[in-house]
Design an enzyme around this catalytic site. Sequence first.
Site, PDB file in Angstrom:
ATOM      1  N   LYS A  78      -1.284  18.564 -18.032  1.00 32.84           N
ATOM      2  CA  LYS A  78      -0.194  18.700 -17.056  1.00 32.84           C
ATOM      3  C   LYS A  78       1.056  17.916 -17.452  1.00 32.84           C
ATOM      4  O   LYS A  78       2.172  18.341 -17.172  1.00 32.84           O
ATOM      5  CB  LYS A  78      -0.660  18.307 -15.651  1.00 32.84           C
ATOM      6  CG  LYS A  78      -1.104  16.872 -15.474  1.00 32.84           C
ATOM      7  CD  LYS A  78      -1.583  16.625 -14.044  1.00 32.84           C
ATOM      8  CE  LYS A  78      -1.987  15.180 -13.826  1.00 32.84           C
ATOM      9  NZ  LYS A  78      -3.138  14.765 -14.646  1.00 32.84           N
TER      10      LYS A  78
ATOM     11  N   ARG B 244      -1.641  11.151  -5.700  1.00 33.00           N
ATOM     12  CA  ARG B 244      -3.018  11.166  -6.226  1.00 33.00           C
ATOM     13  C   ARG B 244      -4.049  11.310  -5.107  1.00 33.00           C
ATOM     14  O   ARG B 244      -5.204  11.616  -5.375  1.00 33.00           O
ATOM     15  CB  ARG B 244      -3.304   9.861  -6.987  1.00 33.00           C
ATOM     16  CG  ARG B 244      -2.619   9.766  -8.327  1.00 33.00           C
ATOM     17  CD  ARG B 244      -3.014   8.470  -9.019  1.00 33.00           C
ATOM     18  NE  ARG B 244      -2.258   8.265 -10.247  1.00 33.00           N
ATOM     19  CZ  ARG B 244      -2.620   8.719 -11.439  1.00 33.00           C
ATOM     20  NH1 ARG B 244      -3.727   9.412 -11.552  1.00 33.00           N
ATOM     21  NH2 ARG B 244      -1.884   8.481 -12.502  1.00 33.00           N
TER      22      ARG B 244
ATOM     23  N   ARG C 259      -8.939  13.403 -29.414  1.00 33.51           N
ATOM     24  CA  ARG C 259      -7.626  12.739 -29.542  1.00 33.51           C
ATOM     25  C   ARG C 259      -7.727  11.520 -30.450  1.00 33.51           C
ATOM     26  O   ARG C 259      -8.737  10.810 -30.432  1.00 33.51           O
ATOM     27  CB  ARG C 259      -7.132  12.261 -28.169  1.00 33.51           C
ATOM     28  CG  ARG C 259      -6.595  13.334 -27.261  1.00 33.51           C
ATOM     29  CD  ARG C 259      -6.107  12.655 -26.002  1.00 33.51           C
ATOM     30  NE  ARG C 259      -5.602  13.584 -25.007  1.00 33.51           N
ATOM     31  CZ  ARG C 259      -5.183  13.213 -23.809  1.00 33.51           C
ATOM     32  NH1 ARG C 259      -5.213  11.943 -23.453  1.00 33.51           N
ATOM     33  NH2 ARG C 259      -4.732  14.098 -22.953  1.00 33.51           N
TER      34      ARG C 259
ATOM     35  N   ARG D  52      -9.142   6.019 -28.655  1.00 35.45           N
ATOM     36  CA  ARG D  52      -8.946   5.029 -27.597  1.00 35.45           C
ATOM     37  C   ARG D  52     -10.131   5.022 -26.634  1.00 35.45           C
ATOM     38  O   ARG D  52     -10.765   6.049 -26.411  1.00 35.45           O
ATOM     39  CB  ARG D  52      -7.655   5.345 -26.816  1.00 35.45           C
ATOM     40  CG  ARG D  52      -6.398   5.088 -27.617  1.00 35.45           C
ATOM     41  CD  ARG D  52      -5.161   5.304 -26.805  1.00 35.45           C
ATOM     42  NE  ARG D  52      -5.111   6.645 -26.219  1.00 35.45           N
ATOM     43  CZ  ARG D  52      -3.976   7.291 -25.975  1.00 35.45           C
ATOM     44  NH1 ARG D  52      -2.826   6.747 -26.244  1.00 35.45           N
ATOM     45  NH2 ARG D  52      -4.007   8.497 -25.441  1.00 35.45           N
TER      46      ARG D  52
ATOM     47  N   ARG E 285     -13.562   9.112 -15.377  1.00 34.04           N
ATOM     48  CA  ARG E 285     -12.233   9.446 -14.852  1.00 34.04           C
ATOM     49  C   ARG E 285     -12.252  10.785 -14.125  1.00 34.04           C
ATOM     50  O   ARG E 285     -11.589  10.967 -13.109  1.00 34.04           O
ATOM     51  CB  ARG E 285     -11.203   9.479 -15.995  1.00 34.04           C
ATOM     52  CG  ARG E 285     -10.896   8.100 -16.567  1.00 34.04           C
ATOM     53  CD  ARG E 285     -10.061   8.174 -17.821  1.00 34.04           C
ATOM     54  NE  ARG E 285      -8.722   8.646 -17.567  1.00 34.04           N
ATOM     55  CZ  ARG E 285      -7.889   9.056 -18.525  1.00 34.04           C
ATOM     56  NH1 ARG E 285      -8.285   9.060 -19.789  1.00 34.04           N
ATOM     57  NH2 ARG E 285      -6.670   9.463 -18.227  1.00 34.04           N
TER      58      ARG E 285
END
Length: 214
Positions: free
Chosen positions: A13, A88, A127, A160, A171
Amino acid sequence: MKIIMLGAPGAGKGTQAKMLAGKYNIPHISTGDIFRSNIKNGTELGKKAKEYMDQGMLVPDELTVDLVIDRVQNEDCKNGYILDGFPRTIPQAEALTKALSERNEKIDAAVDVEVPDEAIVTRMSGRRACVSCGATYHIVHNPTKTPGICDACGEKLILRDDDKPETVQKRLTVYHEQTQPLIDYYKGLGVLVSVDGTKDLNDVFSDICAILEK
């Protein structure tokens, strides 16, 4: 055009928000940027936010909404804006709706970039980030010329902690508990639009633009 970007972490997003901001020439606003800017400039709202952050506490909804409303009153927002990473939670969304309605304004579209959890875990665990210059890559979708080495500065790349599968899963759990209800909230307001986020990012962008320009 006042737009909210919705979607799980890793759904893309943020990338879509930047592309939309460029196309429609409206600012891409993230709460992180707002906090940093206010703290750096020593504003009253920034000082209040810093007090909470220095104690490792979340900035209260009311203060966060005040910071966002303060930001969207800037001249560069006169033709609209894109909110990324806010709201959120339902209380934040309700507070934002109330604050905007007091100014005779409202959100025009809440864009939900839909990607299944398993696709997000795969996407994010691929990533890689450069610890030196901050450049980011993906081992499948955006690989470096030399595996594990940053194209920009030649330093080593890392996976990471945020992008490790177990962290991503946590998450996503938090997202589904707290943020997923926003989809129903904005559907209730009649402004929700959903797009398939598993497509190529340019196709996702085209789909969003087609819906917004109907």
